[in-house]
Enzyme design. Structure first.
Site, PDB file in Angstrom:
ATOM      1  CE  LYS A  64      -3.292  -3.037   1.086  1.00 24.96           C
ATOM      2  NZ  LYS A  64      -3.033  -4.490   0.995  1.00 24.96           N
TER       3      LYS A  64
ATOM      4  CE  LYS B  30      -5.976   0.429  -0.077  1.00 27.73           C
ATOM      5  NZ  LYS B  30      -5.916  -0.011  -1.488  1.00 27.73           N
TER       6      LYS B  30
ATOM      7  NE  ARG C 139      -1.909  -6.923  -9.598  1.00 25.83           N
ATOM      8  CZ  ARG C 139      -1.942  -7.843  -8.639  1.00 25.83           C
ATOM      9  NH1 ARG C 139      -1.477  -9.054  -8.866  1.00 25.83           N
ATOM     10  NH2 ARG C 139      -2.445  -7.532  -7.457  1.00 25.83           N
TER      11      ARG C 139
ATOM     12  NE  ARG D  83      -7.126  -7.357 -10.086  1.00 24.84           N
ATOM     13  CZ  ARG D  83      -6.223  -7.005  -9.184  1.00 24.84           C
ATOM     14  NH1 ARG D  83      -5.740  -7.905  -8.346  1.00 24.84           N
ATOM     15  NH2 ARG D  83      -5.810  -5.756  -9.105  1.00 24.84           N
TER      16      ARG D  83
ATOM     17  NE  ARG E 231     -14.387  -7.147  -0.558  1.00 25.80           N
ATOM     18  CZ  ARG E 231     -14.350  -8.150   0.318  1.00 25.80           C
ATOM     19  NH1 ARG E 231     -13.306  -8.262   1.126  1.00 25.80           N
ATOM     20  NH2 ARG E 231     -15.328  -9.021   0.385  1.00 25.80           N
TER      21      ARG E 231
ATOM     22  CG  ASP F  97      -3.513  -3.995  -7.591  1.00 25.21           C
ATOM     23  OD1 ASP F  97      -3.159  -4.769  -8.503  1.00 25.21           O
ATOM     24  OD2 ASP F  97      -3.740  -4.372  -6.424  1.00 25.21           O
TER      25      ASP F  97
ATOM     26  CD  GLU G 174      -3.285  -2.865  -2.641  1.00 25.62           C
ATOM     27  OE1 GLU G 174      -2.632  -3.927  -2.799  1.00 25.62           O
ATOM     28  OE2 GLU G 174      -4.320  -2.800  -1.964  1.00 25.62           O
TER      29      GLU G 174
ATOM     30  CG  ASN H 132      -0.041  -6.095  -5.421  1.00 27.74           C
ATOM     31  OD1 ASN H 132      -0.518  -6.522  -4.381  1.00 27.74           O
ATOM     32  ND2 ASN H 132      -0.661  -5.208  -6.180  1.00 27.74           N
TER      33      ASN H 132
END
Length: 315
Positions: free
Chosen positions: A126, A161, A211, A226, A234, A274, A282, A284
């Site tokens: 994050k 979050k 992604r 997604r 979400r 993301d 984000e 990752n």
């Protein structure tokens, strides 16, 4: 030249091979003639300043009825000639950090660790996005529930979050004046003792949380959007989102160009970005996924790109 590929991952017997990116990497490594070594759960250790792993020889096959075979376990000293795939899923807890420290010893002894152990410690997924504020939506990270509440009020709606979650767990969509907002913030900050993140809610989530995969700083040409389903906001696949492959947009490529060089310079060879509505949310670095979905939809071989990059580094 065949390489020794040492994989640190969650128990291989419990993975879903149709969606598992680590499995795609193992298939590609085996196809290239590399030797696979599976690190038994909890198998990393240090003896007299040297990094060791309890490993078993591994063979894989793309068959859901039986996808792996392990040989007899032994101890392997990690160093020159080894490529270590660090693919253990979050949480990035004390045990995970200690494993990266052991892999740092292996790295100093000559092993190539993917991704770089120091980067895995430095880049909270994050917080790492906030290193590129030009790409991000308005965001706040704080332990102060009152400050986080003011952020929600100021933006009307926000996503809240924890910093150590994955797969969409413990993510809340909240709006100004919501009766449960105080308890949400108390829960996330654990009464003010833990940091939490608030991001302005991006209504474009209905079109998908994309992604984007970076291989050695370069984006794959397609991303996986997604898309939330039903009454779920979400998009995470683990939260029931539907994956839809799409070509990268100009904005996606711009974001990748902002982030990619820094990731490559820090040894973060395989990274997932993301992106929602043209905003980076984000970065990752622990165990990015979506290889198998994109390969299947577009006839790609993303793990092949990854091993091209790995072989170039060790060659």
């Amino acid at each position: 030249m065949p390489l020794d590929i040492v994989v640190v991952m969650d128990p291989i017997g419990s993975i879903k091979i149709a969606k598992d990116s680590t499995f795609a990497m193992l298939l590609e490594a085996q196809r290239r003639g590399h030797r696979l070594h599976y690190v038994l759960p909890g198998g990393l250790a240090v003896r007299d300043g040297r990094a060791f792993a309890a490993v078993a020889p591994l063979k894989v096959v793309d068959d859901p009825a039986g996808w792996f075979e392990l040989g007899e376990a032994s101890q392997l000293e990690l160093g020159t000639g080894h490529v270590v795939l660090m693919r253990k899923d979050p949480p990035v807890d004390d045990q995970y950090i200690h494993d990266t420290q052991i892999l740092g010893i292996a790295q100093r002894a000559g092993a190539l660790v993917v991704n770089d152990p120091q980067g895995l410690r430095d880049y909270n997924e994050k917080l790492a996005a906030l290193l590129f504020p030009q790409c991000c939506p308005p965001a706040l990270v704080s332990r102060d529930a009152a400050e986080l509440k003011r952020f929600v009020t100021g933006h009307g709606q926000a996503v809240l979050k924890p910093l150590d979650g994955m797969g969409g767990r413990s993510i809340f969509r909240a709006q100004a004046g919501e009766p449960n907002l105080n308890v949400i913030l108390e829960t996330l900050t654990q009464g003010g003792s833990h940091l939490a993140m608030a991001q302005r809610y991006l209504p474009e989530i209905v079109d998908g949380d994309k992604r984007i995969l970076l291989v050695d700083g370069v984006p794959v040409d397609y991303c996986l959007a997604r898309i939330p389903q039903g009454d779920e906001f979400r998009g995470n696949l683990a939260a029931g989102g539907r994956g839809e492959g799409r070509p990268l947009t100009e904005r996606d490529r711009w974001i990748a160009a902002q982030v990619g060089p820094e990731m490559k310079a820090r040894g973060m060879i395989f990274v997932g970005l993301d992106v929602i509505g043209g905003h980076l949310t984000e970065v990752n670095v622990t165990s990015p996924t979506c290889i198998r979905e994109l390969d299947a939809q577009f006839g790609l071989n993303i793990a092949g790109l990854l091993f091209d990059a790995i072989e170039a580094r060790v060659g």
